[in-house]
Design an enzyme around this catalytic site. Sequence first.
Site, PDB file in Angstrom:
ATOM      1  N   PRO A   1       0.241   1.248   5.097  1.00  0.00           N
ATOM      2  CA  PRO A   1      -0.846   1.718   6.020  1.00  0.00           C
ATOM      3  C   PRO A   1      -0.636   0.834   7.334  1.00  0.00           C
ATOM      4  CG  PRO A   1      -1.580   0.028   4.224  1.00  0.00           C
ATOM      5  CD  PRO A   1      -0.318   0.712   3.878  1.00  0.00           C
ATOM      6  N   ASN A   2      -0.879   1.726   8.363  1.00  0.00           N
ATOM      7  CA  ASN A   2      -0.882   1.285   9.647  1.00  0.00           C
ATOM      8  C   ASN A   2       0.583   1.283  10.333  1.00  0.00           C
ATOM      9  OD1 ASN A   2      -3.736   1.112   9.911  1.00  0.00           O
ATOM     10  ND2 ASN A   2      -3.502  -0.790   8.828  1.00  0.00           N
TER      11      ASN A   2
ATOM     12  N   TYR B   1       5.357  -6.828  15.948  1.00  0.00           N
ATOM     13  CA  TYR B   1       6.223  -5.668  15.122  1.00  0.00           C
ATOM     14  C   TYR B   1       7.473  -5.130  15.986  1.00  0.00           C
ATOM     15  CZ  TYR B   1       2.405  -6.433  11.786  1.00  0.00           C
ATOM     16  OH  TYR B   1       1.516  -6.956  10.931  1.00  0.00           O
TER      17      TYR B   1
ATOM     18  N   ASN C   1       8.122  -1.091   2.630  1.00  0.00           N
ATOM     19  CA  ASN C   1       7.260  -2.153   3.361  1.00  0.00           C
ATOM     20  C   ASN C   1       5.802  -1.663   2.936  1.00  0.00           C
ATOM     21  OD1 ASN C   1       5.621  -3.360   5.145  1.00  0.00           O
ATOM     22  ND2 ASN C   1       7.138  -2.918   6.863  1.00  0.00           N
TER      23      ASN C   1
ATOM     24  N   ALA D   1      -0.109  -3.868   4.417  1.00  0.00           N
ATOM     25  CA  ALA D   1      -1.021  -4.654   3.928  1.00  0.00           C
ATOM     26  C   ALA D   1      -1.461  -4.550   2.537  1.00  0.00           C
ATOM     27  CB  ALA D   1      -2.526  -4.369   4.514  1.00  0.00           C
TER      28      ALA D   1
ATOM     29  N   HIS E   1      -0.251  -7.435  -0.081  1.00  0.00           N
ATOM     30  CA  HIS E   1      -0.975  -8.590  -0.344  1.00  0.00           C
ATOM     31  C   HIS E   1      -1.956  -8.405  -1.202  1.00  0.00           C
ATOM     32  CE1 HIS E   1       1.569  -9.711   2.998  1.00  0.00           C
ATOM     33  NE2 HIS E   1       0.748  -8.750   3.877  1.00  0.00           N
TER      34      HIS E   1
ATOM     35  N   ASP F   1       2.327  -2.726 -10.378  1.00  0.00           N
ATOM     36  CA  ASP F   1       2.520  -2.205 -11.814  1.00  0.00           C
ATOM     37  C   ASP F   1       3.460  -0.882 -11.777  1.00  0.00           C
ATOM     38  OD1 ASP F   1       1.064  -4.113 -12.919  1.00  0.00           O
ATOM     39  OD2 ASP F   1      -0.692  -2.762 -13.271  1.00  0.00           O
TER      40      ASP F   1
ATOM     41  N   GLU G   1      12.103  -4.940  -0.936  1.00  0.00           N
ATOM     42  CA  GLU G   1      10.894  -5.367  -0.376  1.00  0.00           C
ATOM     43  C   GLU G   1      11.301  -5.798   1.346  1.00  0.00           C
ATOM     44  OE1 GLU G   1       8.573  -8.880  -1.445  1.00  0.00           O
ATOM     45  OE2 GLU G   1       6.869  -8.289  -0.091  1.00  0.00           O
TER      46      GLU G   1
ATOM     47  N   LEU H   1       8.823  -6.334   8.650  1.00  0.00           N
ATOM     48  CA  LEU H   1       9.329  -6.418  10.031  1.00  0.00           C
ATOM     49  C   LEU H   1       8.931  -8.062  10.415  1.00  0.00           C
ATOM     50  CD1 LEU H   1       7.484  -3.152  11.303  1.00  0.00           C
ATOM     51  CD2 LEU H   1       9.953  -3.492  11.547  1.00  0.00           C
ATOM     52  N   SER H   2       7.714  -8.449  10.273  1.00  0.00           N
ATOM     53  CA  SER H   2       7.691  -9.672  10.647  1.00  0.00           C
ATOM     54  C   SER H   2       7.978 -10.631   9.359  1.00  0.00           C
ATOM     55  CB  SER H   2       6.042  -9.924  10.929  1.00  0.00           C
ATOM     56  OG  SER H   2       5.419  -9.659   9.747  1.00  0.00           O
TER      57      SER H   2
ATOM     58  N   ARG I   1      -1.392 -13.769   4.341  1.00  0.00           N
ATOM     59  CA  ARG I   1      -0.214 -12.929   4.091  1.00  0.00           C
ATOM     60  C   ARG I   1       0.716 -13.509   3.119  1.00  0.00           C
ATOM     61  NH1 ARG I   1      -1.017  -8.785   8.179  1.00  0.00           N
ATOM     62  NH2 ARG I   1      -2.525  -9.543   9.715  1.00  0.00           N
TER      63      ARG I   1
END
Length: 145
Positions: free
Chosen positions: A12-13, A25, A76, A79, A82, A89, A100, A103-104, A113
């Site tokens: 998301p986002n 980012y 990626n 959110a 977390h 699963d 995994e 960016l940050s 986070r």
Amino acid sequence: MTAKTILIINGPNLNMLGTREPEIYGHQSLHDIENLCRDTAAGLGLDIDFRQSNHEGEIVEWIQRARDKHCAIGINGAAYTHTSLAIHDALKLCGVPVAEIHLSEPKQREEFRHFSYIEPTAQIHVSGKGASGYSEAIQKLAELL
Ligand code: DQA
């Protein structure tokens, strides 16, 4: 789609990259990152299936189907990294190598986070390197294949 296609999932986002908190980012759009992934993969003789979703269930379904169509997953989770036991699963049963990507560097940001549901399911972890982290993750996945 070929047996040499890596599925890259963006949560998301991430569709807002370029305008979303560029100081964190970067200025590259998700489309720029897609092109970078395609160039990296092409140099390794691989294809990329690049996707983004703001919906957890859709991401779970993509992961479930990956075992038949893709040789590896780069994710990626944004959110959902977390929060999502469902994505954890699904990745555990996907049957292909997982990278995994962030960016940050989430572990150097707010405490909420620091925990990642994706981390224990992934063989490769790349964070804090901006867009180039996607490229690094693809290269590391290629070494595992
Ligand atoms: C992110 C880090 C997450 O904490 C955040 O929710 C994102 C992006 C990253 O790429 O740095 O959306 O995954």
